[in-house]
Design a protein around this motif. Sequence first.
Motif, PDB file in Angstrom:
ATOM      1  N   SER A  54       0.809  -1.221   0.000  1.00  0.00           N
ATOM      2  CA  SER A  54       0.000   0.000   0.000  1.00  0.00           C
ATOM      3  C   SER A  54       0.841   1.269   0.000  1.00  0.00           C
ATOM      4  O   SER A  54       0.422   2.308  -0.524  1.00  0.00           O
ATOM      5  CB  SER A  54      -0.930   0.012   1.217  1.00  0.00           C
ATOM      6  N   GLY A  55       2.011   1.205   0.624  1.00  0.00           N
ATOM      7  CA  GLY A  55       2.852   2.399   0.730  1.00  0.00           C
ATOM      8  C   GLY A  55       2.269   3.483   1.615  1.00  0.00           C
ATOM      9  O   GLY A  55       2.698   4.638   1.564  1.00  0.00           O
ATOM     10  N   VAL A  56       1.288   3.146   2.438  1.00  0.00           N
ATOM     11  CA  VAL A  56       0.608   4.146   3.257  1.00  0.00           C
ATOM     12  C   VAL A  56       1.533   4.653   4.359  1.00  0.00           C
ATOM     13  O   VAL A  56       2.374   3.915   4.872  1.00  0.00           O
ATOM     14  CB  VAL A  56      -0.691   3.555   3.853  1.00  0.00           C
ATOM     15  N   LYS A  57       1.363   5.932   4.699  1.00  0.00           N
ATOM     16  CA  LYS A  57       2.137   6.527   5.786  1.00  0.00           C
ATOM     17  C   LYS A  57       1.296   6.536   7.062  1.00  0.00           C
ATOM     18  O   LYS A  57       0.123   6.894   7.036  1.00  0.00           O
ATOM     19  CB  LYS A  57       2.551   7.957   5.417  1.00  0.00           C
ATOM     20  N   LEU A  58       1.928   6.139   8.151  1.00  0.00           N
ATOM     21  CA  LEU A  58       1.245   6.122   9.448  1.00  0.00           C
ATOM     22  C   LEU A  58       1.422   7.471  10.143  1.00  0.00           C
ATOM     23  O   LEU A  58       2.425   8.147   9.945  1.00  0.00           O
ATOM     24  CB  LEU A  58       1.817   5.006  10.320  1.00  0.00           C
ATOM     25  N   PHE A 113      -7.548   3.516  -2.441  1.00  0.00           N
ATOM     26  CA  PHE A 113      -8.326   2.505  -1.721  1.00  0.00           C
ATOM     27  C   PHE A 113      -8.456   2.981  -0.277  1.00  0.00           C
ATOM     28  O   PHE A 113      -7.654   2.610   0.588  1.00  0.00           O
ATOM     29  CB  PHE A 113      -7.602   1.160  -1.783  1.00  0.00           C
ATOM     30  N   PRO A 114      -9.446   3.834   0.015  1.00  0.00           N
ATOM     31  CA  PRO A 114      -9.614   4.320   1.388  1.00  0.00           C
ATOM     32  C   PRO A 114      -9.685   3.168   2.387  1.00  0.00           C
ATOM     33  O   PRO A 114     -10.405   2.196   2.185  1.00  0.00           O
ATOM     34  CB  PRO A 114     -10.942   5.090   1.326  1.00  0.00           C
ATOM     35  N   ILE A 116      -7.103   1.337   3.006  1.00  0.00           N
ATOM     36  CA  ILE A 116      -5.934   0.522   2.683  1.00  0.00           C
ATOM     37  C   ILE A 116      -4.715   1.414   2.441  1.00  0.00           C
ATOM     38  O   ILE A 116      -3.676   1.256   3.070  1.00  0.00           O
ATOM     39  CB  ILE A 116      -6.174  -0.358   1.436  1.00  0.00           C
ATOM     40  N   ASP A 117      -4.848   2.393   1.515  1.00  0.00           N
ATOM     41  CA  ASP A 117      -3.713   3.264   1.206  1.00  0.00           C
ATOM     42  C   ASP A 117      -3.987   4.743   1.502  1.00  0.00           C
ATOM     43  O   ASP A 117      -3.182   5.609   1.191  1.00  0.00           O
ATOM     44  CB  ASP A 117      -3.267   3.090  -0.253  1.00  0.00           C
ATOM     45  N   SER A 118      -5.140   5.011   2.084  1.00  0.00           N
ATOM     46  CA  SER A 118      -5.516   6.373   2.478  1.00  0.00           C
ATOM     47  C   SER A 118      -6.572   6.269   3.564  1.00  0.00           C
ATOM     48  O   SER A 118      -7.050   5.174   3.877  1.00  0.00           O
ATOM     49  CB  SER A 118      -6.031   7.174   1.270  1.00  0.00           C
ATOM     50  N   ASP A 119      -6.969   7.407   4.144  1.00  0.00           N
ATOM     51  CA  ASP A 119      -7.896   7.376   5.280  1.00  0.00           C
ATOM     52  C   ASP A 119      -9.233   6.750   4.907  1.00  0.00           C
ATOM     53  O   ASP A 119      -9.827   7.071   3.866  1.00  0.00           O
ATOM     54  CB  ASP A 119      -8.123   8.794   5.807  1.00  0.00           C
ATOM     55  N   GLY A 120      -9.707   5.863   5.790  1.00  0.00           N
ATOM     56  CA  GLY A 120     -10.934   5.121   5.547  1.00  0.00           C
ATOM     57  C   GLY A 120     -12.057   5.475   6.504  1.00  0.00           C
ATOM     58  O   GLY A 120     -12.113   6.581   7.045  1.00  0.00           O
TER      59      GLY A 120
END
Length: 343
Positions: A54-58, A113-114, A116-120
Amino acid sequence: MKVVRVVGYNQNLQLDEAPEPKITSPLDVIVKIGAAGVCRTDIHILEGQWAEKSGVKLPYTIGHENAGWIHALGDAVTNLTVGDKVILHPLVTCGLCRACRSGDDVHCEASQFPGIDSDGGYAEYLKTTARSVIKLDPSLEPADVAALADAGLTAYHAVAKAAKLLRPGEWVVMIGAGGLGHIGIQVLKAISPASLIVIDQNADALALAKQLGADHTIQPSKDEAFVKQVLDLTGGKGAEAVIDFVAEGGSTATGVKMVRRASNYYVVGYGENINIPTIDIISTEINFVGNLVGSYNDLAELMVLAAQGKVKLHTSKYKLEDFQKAIDDLGARKVRGRAILVP
């Protein structure tokens, strides 16, 4: 607004405060969340399985199964009004790439993909776009259908693929009758004449499967006698379709033994490698078919079945603040059907 965030992998989620999302584009839609499904993928996210992909940042807010009410609209949105009850397709798609133009928007080349890779949607509000919103029939409520946005959509997508090829007198084996499987059972019985065998380790899940229309239910044994039961039911030839909602713990190794020659194995769950000798694949001409969520049109069709009463989601509801109990119950396999967070 209240949000539930991933603050670190292999750590518990955290309840925080965050600014409400704002309209920034003409096609933006902000939804007041009425319910958010708790998915096993959320557990995999916490374990770090999706971190690289996902490469998502925490930190970020999870939750990819969402339904609620329209709260605010961009200037170019003409098919929705504030207050409409809606369910959200889990992806935000561009509408311009080849996949989107052909209706295969789950493979959009520029999607978000909220959850998963962005805020949901483990939150009070969520921003999406008009392309991702489906109005609900008046008979449906957000808390009753939220988990159909991913679990239901994924099950529908796989079963609809199989149903296109199935004929009366043919057989389907479903492995797993839990959150996805109990939806898949209902979809298959609504759109296909094939006979259905359901396999699950949990006796309660099998009782529900039978109630939902399964023709036969089997509790697997360690000696693989259940494979012979399937072969006996199918005249020794196996099923034309095996739909595996588990795909871990050895299910693929036994599942492939139940596939008829020149037939299809639909992989929906994940967690293990498929280790099949290639000579067995070519000599029997069996096909392995991957399944990733589903299209906007798949979700629209599923909502028709829900409105007709042919697909009903079995849920356990939790307050948003009780997110950790919901996650823990799901991880301990205490949830029958789907867990739902309600802000």
